[in-house]
Design a protein around this motif. Structure first.
Motif: not given
Lengths: 107, 312
Positions: B20, B50, B54, B173, B242, B280, B283, B287, B304
Motif C-alpha cells: 500500500s 491512506r 485502510a 473511500s 472514510c 487494504t 484498496d 488503485r 474502496s
C-alpha cells in the motif's frame, strides 16, 4: 501552457470537452486526467504550470470544498488563477468574460 | 490460535502495508529520482495516512463485527447489517452539513453518536437475543431509514456539492485523506478497540448463556451495553472520515472463528487482522485496476467500499 482546472473534491474538466476548448481559447491546455478528477498525489508529484481554481460556493461547507483547502492544494507549485465557477458550470456564453480575463492574466 | 496462523496474519498485514505504501511504484521511483524530499512527502502526507486508514478501519470492522456477533449470538450481526455504519454516516452528515462542525475529531464524535443511536434502536427493536430473521429485519430497517435520512440531509444542505459528496464518501473511500483525519478516526477507534479486546474472555463466556455468565461474576446486560457502545465509537469514528464500508465486518469474524475453533471472544484479534488485510487489499485493487481503458495515472479514485460490497 499546461493547466488543470480544479473544482471541489478535485473535479476537473474532461478532454475533449467544451470546457477544454474554452481553456484553449484562454491559452491553457487542460491536462487529460482519469475519471475527470485530479488527485492530491498528481498535484504534489506533477503540478501543472497553471491551476485554475473554482471558488464557486467556497464559503459553504462540503467535503469537496475542504479538499480545496488541503495544504497540498494550497501550497501547490503552480501558478494559481481563481475563477468564478458559475460560468464554468454551464460552459455557455457567460464564460466569455472569464476567458478574456484568463488570457490577460496568462500573457 | 496456532503459531502458524499468527505468523501468517502478521506476514499478511506487513505485506499489505508495504504494498500500500509503495504502489504504484512507478510514480514513486520517478519522483524519488527527481526530488527525494518530494518522494518522502508523497509517502508521509498521502500514502501513509491512506495505508493506516485502510488497515485500521478494516481492523475495526473485523473486531467490532466479531464483538457484535458474540453479543447478539448471531453470525449475521455486523456493523453494516445492524445499521451502525449507516447511523454513523447520518450522524457525521448532520454534524458537518447542518451543525457546521468541521474539525475531524468533532466529526468523529458525531459519527460515533449516530452509530450509538442506531445500535440502541436495534436493541430496542430486536432485543439482544433475537432470532436471526428479527435481527436482520430490524438492522436492515434501521440501515434503510438512516440512509434515507442521510440522503435527505445532503439534498437539503446549503451547499449544492453536498449531494456529490454522498457518492464518494458514503460508498467508502480512502482517497486524499490526510494524517489529521487518520488520527481523528484511528485514535478513538483504537482506544475503543483495546477496551473491546479486554472483554474477549467475557464474550467467550457469553456463548454459554446469560445465567452462566452471571454465575461467573459478569453482568450480561452491562457487558452488552459496553460492547455496543465501544463498537459504535470505533465504527462511528472511522465512518465519519472514510464512509460506510460493508462486507468486511461480516466475513472477517467468520474466517477468524475458523482459526480459533469457534470461540467468539478469541476471534476478536484475528478478525481485526483479517479485516485489515481484506480492506487494504481492496484498496490496492482499486488503485491498480485500469478504468475503462484510459491511461494509468498516479492513483485511482474509485471508492474502496464498492470493491468490498461486491465481495471482490
Amino acid at each position: 501552457m499546461d493547466a488543470i482546472w480544479i473544482g471541489g473534491a478535485g473535479q476537473t474538466i474532461a478532454v475533449p470537452s467544451v470546457g477544454a476548448d474554452w481553456m484553449r481559447l484562454a491559452g491553457l491546455k487542460q491536462r487529460p486526467l482519469q475519471g475527470d478528477r485530479v488527485s492530491l498525489e498528481t498535484i504534489l508529484v506533477r503540478p501543472p504550470a497553471v491551476l485554475v481554481q473554482s471558488r464557486y460556493r467556497s464559503g459553504q461547507f462540503s467535503r469537496g470544498a475542504a479538499w480545496l483547502s488541503h495544504p497540498i492544494v494550497r501550497n501547490a507549485k503552480s501558478r494559481r488563477v481563481e475563477v468564478d465557477g458559475r460560468g464554468w458550470t454551464c460552459m455557455g456564453p457567460l464564460v466569455i468574460p472569464e476567458i478574456e480575463r484568463l488570457r490577460s492574466l496568462i500573457r | 490460535m496456532s503459531r502458524r496462523s499468527v505468523l501468517l496474519l502478521a506476514a499478511g498485514i506487513a505485506l499489505a502495508a508495504a504494498l500500500s505504501l509503495v504502489l504504484p511504484i512507478g510514480s514513486l521511483l520517478e519522483t524519488r529520482r527527481a526530488d527525494p524530499g518530494l518522494a518522502w512527502m508523497l509517502i508521509q502526507e498521502l500514502r501513509l495516512p491512506r495505508t493506516l486508514l485502510a488497515l485500521g478501519y478494516g481492523a475495526v470492522l473485523g473486531l467490532t463485527g466479531a464483538a457484535l456477533q458474540a453479543t447478539f449470538a448471531n453470525p449475521l450481526a455486523s456493523p453494516d447489517i445492524t445499521g451502525s455504519s449507516s447511523g454513523a454516516a447520518l450522524g457525521a452528515v448532520a454534524g458537518a452539513y447542518w451543525l457546521g462542525i468541521s474539525g475531524p475529531l468533532a466529526l468523529a464524535a458525531c459519527g460515533a453518536l449516530g452509530a450509538l443511536v442506531a445500535l440502541a434502536v436495534l436493541i430496542a427493536l430486536a432485543g439482544r437475543r433475537s432470532e436471526t430473521a428479527t435481527l436482520l429485519l430490524a438492522g436492515v430497517a434501521i440501515a434503510l431509514a438512516a440512509s434515507a435520512g442521510t440522503s435527505l440531509l445532503l439534498a437539503l444542505a446549503p451547499s449544492p456539492f453536498a449531494f456529490y459528496d454522498s457518492f464518494e464518501w458514503l460508498m467508502g473511500s480512502f482517497v486524499d485523506r490526510g494524517m489529521p483525519q487518520a488520527l481523528a478516526a484511528l485514535v478513538p477507534a483504537s482506544i475503543a478497540s483495546i477496551l473491546l479486546v479486554r472483554r474477549a474472555q467475557a464474550l467467550d463466556m457469553m456463548a454459554l448463556g446469560d445465567d452462566v455468565l452471571a454465575s461467573i461474576g459478569y453482568r450480561p446486560r452491562r457487558l452488552a451495553v459496553e460492547v455496543v457502545t465501544l463498537s459504535a465509537i470505533a465504527v462511528g469514528a472511522c465512518v465519519s472520515v472514510c464512509g460506510a464500508i460493508a462486507f468486511v465486518g461480516l466475513i472477517a469474524p467468520f474466517l477468524a472463528r475458523a482459526m480459533v475453533r469457534g470461540h467468539p471472544g478469541r476471534a476478536l484479534v484475528p478478525a481485526a487482522a483479517i479485516g485489515g488485510i481484506l480492506l487494504t487489499s481492496a484498496d490496492l485493487l482499486v488503485r491498480l485496476a485500469p478504468a475503462g481503458g484510459r491511461s494509468r495515472l498516479v492513483s485511482s479514485r474509485r471508492p474502496s467500499g464498492l470493491r468490498c460490497l461486491s465481495g471482490s
